[in-house]
Scaffold this motif. Sequence first.
Motif, PDB file in Angstrom:
ATOM      1  N   SER A 170     -14.382  45.890  29.754  1.00  0.00           N
ATOM      2  CA  SER A 170     -13.617  44.678  29.420  1.00  0.00           C
ATOM      3  C   SER A 170     -13.507  44.453  27.911  1.00  0.00           C
ATOM      4  N   VAL A 171     -14.305  45.159  27.132  1.00  0.00           N
ATOM      5  CA  VAL A 171     -14.260  45.006  25.677  1.00  0.00           C
ATOM      6  C   VAL A 171     -14.734  46.316  25.037  1.00  0.00           C
ATOM      7  N   LYS A 172     -14.313  46.537  23.781  1.00  0.00           N
ATOM      8  CA  LYS A 172     -14.741  47.769  23.086  1.00  0.00           C
ATOM      9  C   LYS A 172     -15.703  47.407  21.951  1.00  0.00           C
ATOM     10  N   PRO A 173     -16.695  48.292  21.660  1.00  0.00           N
ATOM     11  CA  PRO A 173     -17.630  47.999  20.563  1.00  0.00           C
ATOM     12  C   PRO A 173     -16.908  47.672  19.260  1.00  0.00           C
ATOM     13  N   THR A 174     -15.805  48.320  19.004  1.00  0.00           N
ATOM     14  CA  THR A 174     -15.092  48.076  17.737  1.00  0.00           C
ATOM     15  C   THR A 174     -14.472  46.677  17.691  1.00  0.00           C
ATOM     16  N   GLU A 175     -14.370  46.049  18.842  1.00  0.00           N
ATOM     17  CA  GLU A 175     -13.775  44.692  18.871  1.00  0.00           C
ATOM     18  C   GLU A 175     -14.793  43.595  18.561  1.00  0.00           C
ATOM     19  N   LEU A 176     -16.061  43.997  18.414  1.00  0.00           N
ATOM     20  CA  LEU A 176     -17.100  42.967  18.211  1.00  0.00           C
ATOM     21  C   LEU A 176     -16.971  42.313  16.836  1.00  0.00           C
ATOM     22  N   THR A 177     -16.907  40.994  16.854  1.00  0.00           N
ATOM     23  CA  THR A 177     -16.904  40.208  15.616  1.00  0.00           C
ATOM     24  C   THR A 177     -17.988  39.142  15.753  1.00  0.00           C
ATOM     25  N   GLU A 178     -18.276  38.425  14.683  1.00  0.00           N
ATOM     26  CA  GLU A 178     -19.260  37.342  14.768  1.00  0.00           C
ATOM     27  C   GLU A 178     -18.809  36.302  15.793  1.00  0.00           C
ATOM     28  N   ASN A 179     -17.520  35.986  15.759  1.00  0.00           N
ATOM     29  CA  ASN A 179     -17.007  34.991  16.719  1.00  0.00           C
ATOM     30  C   ASN A 179     -17.173  35.447  18.157  1.00  0.00           C
ATOM     31  N   LEU A 180     -16.862  36.718  18.401  1.00  0.00           N
ATOM     32  CA  LEU A 180     -16.989  37.229  19.771  1.00  0.00           C
ATOM     33  C   LEU A 180     -18.460  37.247  20.196  1.00  0.00           C
ATOM     34  N   PHE A 181     -19.335  37.629  19.267  1.00  0.00           N
ATOM     35  CA  PHE A 181     -20.764  37.696  19.594  1.00  0.00           C
ATOM     36  C   PHE A 181     -21.291  36.316  20.009  1.00  0.00           C
ATOM     37  N   GLU A 182     -20.738  35.290  19.390  1.00  0.00           N
ATOM     38  CA  GLU A 182     -21.161  33.914  19.724  1.00  0.00           C
ATOM     39  C   GLU A 182     -20.954  33.597  21.203  1.00  0.00           C
ATOM     40  N   ASN A 183     -19.987  34.271  21.816  1.00  0.00           N
ATOM     41  CA  ASN A 183     -19.757  34.019  23.252  1.00  0.00           C
ATOM     42  C   ASN A 183     -20.921  34.494  24.108  1.00  0.00           C
ATOM     43  N   TYR A 184     -21.745  35.352  23.547  1.00  0.00           N
ATOM     44  CA  TYR A 184     -22.821  35.954  24.339  1.00  0.00           C
ATOM     45  C   TYR A 184     -24.178  35.286  24.115  1.00  0.00           C
ATOM     46  N   ILE A 185     -24.286  34.462  23.082  1.00  0.00           N
ATOM     47  CA  ILE A 185     -25.590  33.843  22.846  1.00  0.00           C
ATOM     48  C   ILE A 185     -25.740  32.612  23.744  1.00  0.00           C
ATOM     49  N   TYR A 186     -26.989  32.173  23.926  1.00  0.00           N
ATOM     50  CA  TYR A 186     -27.250  31.046  24.837  1.00  0.00           C
ATOM     51  C   TYR A 186     -26.422  29.821  24.454  1.00  0.00           C
ATOM     52  N   SER A 187     -26.226  29.629  23.155  1.00  0.00           N
ATOM     53  CA  SER A 187     -25.583  28.389  22.689  1.00  0.00           C
ATOM     54  C   SER A 187     -24.074  28.530  22.551  1.00  0.00           C
ATOM     55  N   SER A 188     -23.476  29.461  23.278  1.00  0.00           N
ATOM     56  CA  SER A 188     -22.030  29.670  23.136  1.00  0.00           C
ATOM     57  C   SER A 188     -21.294  28.338  23.327  1.00  0.00           C
ATOM     58  N   GLY A 189     -20.327  28.102  22.475  1.00  0.00           N
ATOM     59  CA  GLY A 189     -19.525  26.881  22.568  1.00  0.00           C
ATOM     60  C   GLY A 189     -20.130  25.688  21.834  1.00  0.00           C
ATOM     61  N   ILE A 190     -21.370  25.812  21.385  1.00  0.00           N
ATOM     62  CA  ILE A 190     -22.024  24.707  20.666  1.00  0.00           C
ATOM     63  C   ILE A 190     -21.881  24.989  19.161  1.00  0.00           C
TER      64      ILE A 190
END
Length: 252
Positions: A170-190
Amino acid sequence: MKLAFRKKKAYTAGQVDFQRLPRHIAVILDGNGRWAQRRGLPRTAGHKAGAETFRTIATYCREIGLEHLTVYAFSTENWKRPRDEVDTIMLLLKRYLLEALNTMERDNVRLRFLGDMSVLNDELRELVDQCNAISARLTGCQCNICINYGGRAEIVHAAKMFAEDCIAGSVKPTELTENLFENYIYSSGIPSPELLIRPGGEQRLSNFLLWQCAYAEFYFTDVLWPDFTKNELHRAIAAYQQRDRRFGGVKK
Ligand code: IPE
Ligand code: IPE
Ligand code: MG
């Protein structure tokens, strides 16, 4: 003469610009054990007192219109503590959750839990799920409670989830950005906390919000958490409001 007794500047609501509050304040609830020991009480008494302080401060944050309050209640490292201390903290958590289930709708307070909840007992996990379900319908102040939380564990967990999405295609390693990574942390959206407060005298993060605090303003005080008052909060916010936040740029 009365004036001679005025030792400390009494920060009150007057020193705070309530129009310029941070959106998000994070607090490391520290100093419970020492508070109790100084009174010749068992450490567990300090946790009980600290839970009361949390109620007072969380209510006040809601009243002043803070969007997010995040509290560090139990770390991934706190399991090293004596069994009865851990049990007391979990019991206090249960009490708080039961109480919150009755009041959060009335007060329009959302609760979110950050950390690995899988190790909690069934009863606690069920209460957490119920609070999450109610929160989904609400819009008010959000209180984020960090339980079995560790900043490093959070980042590793996020990395694993991202890797799984890569494997699933669903995603490629090269697409990873700080913003995208935020979606994966516990506090996503905060939003990230602008102000981090640590009572209890220690000047360290103790594995709290390592990712989120990249640009937080830190405020340390020797006041032990059970003694923390609204005025201490005013002091912290007033100090924050004096800071020059440059984010790597230059002063305007
Ligand atoms: C913080 O208070 C509460 C938790 C870590 C659960 P402490 O229990 O760490 O208090 P001190 O630092 O020993 O005084
Ligand atoms: C941090 O306090 C964790 C919480 C407040 C939940 P600790 O008391 O565990 O931190 P250290 O051991 O002083 O670093
Ligand atoms: Mg401590």
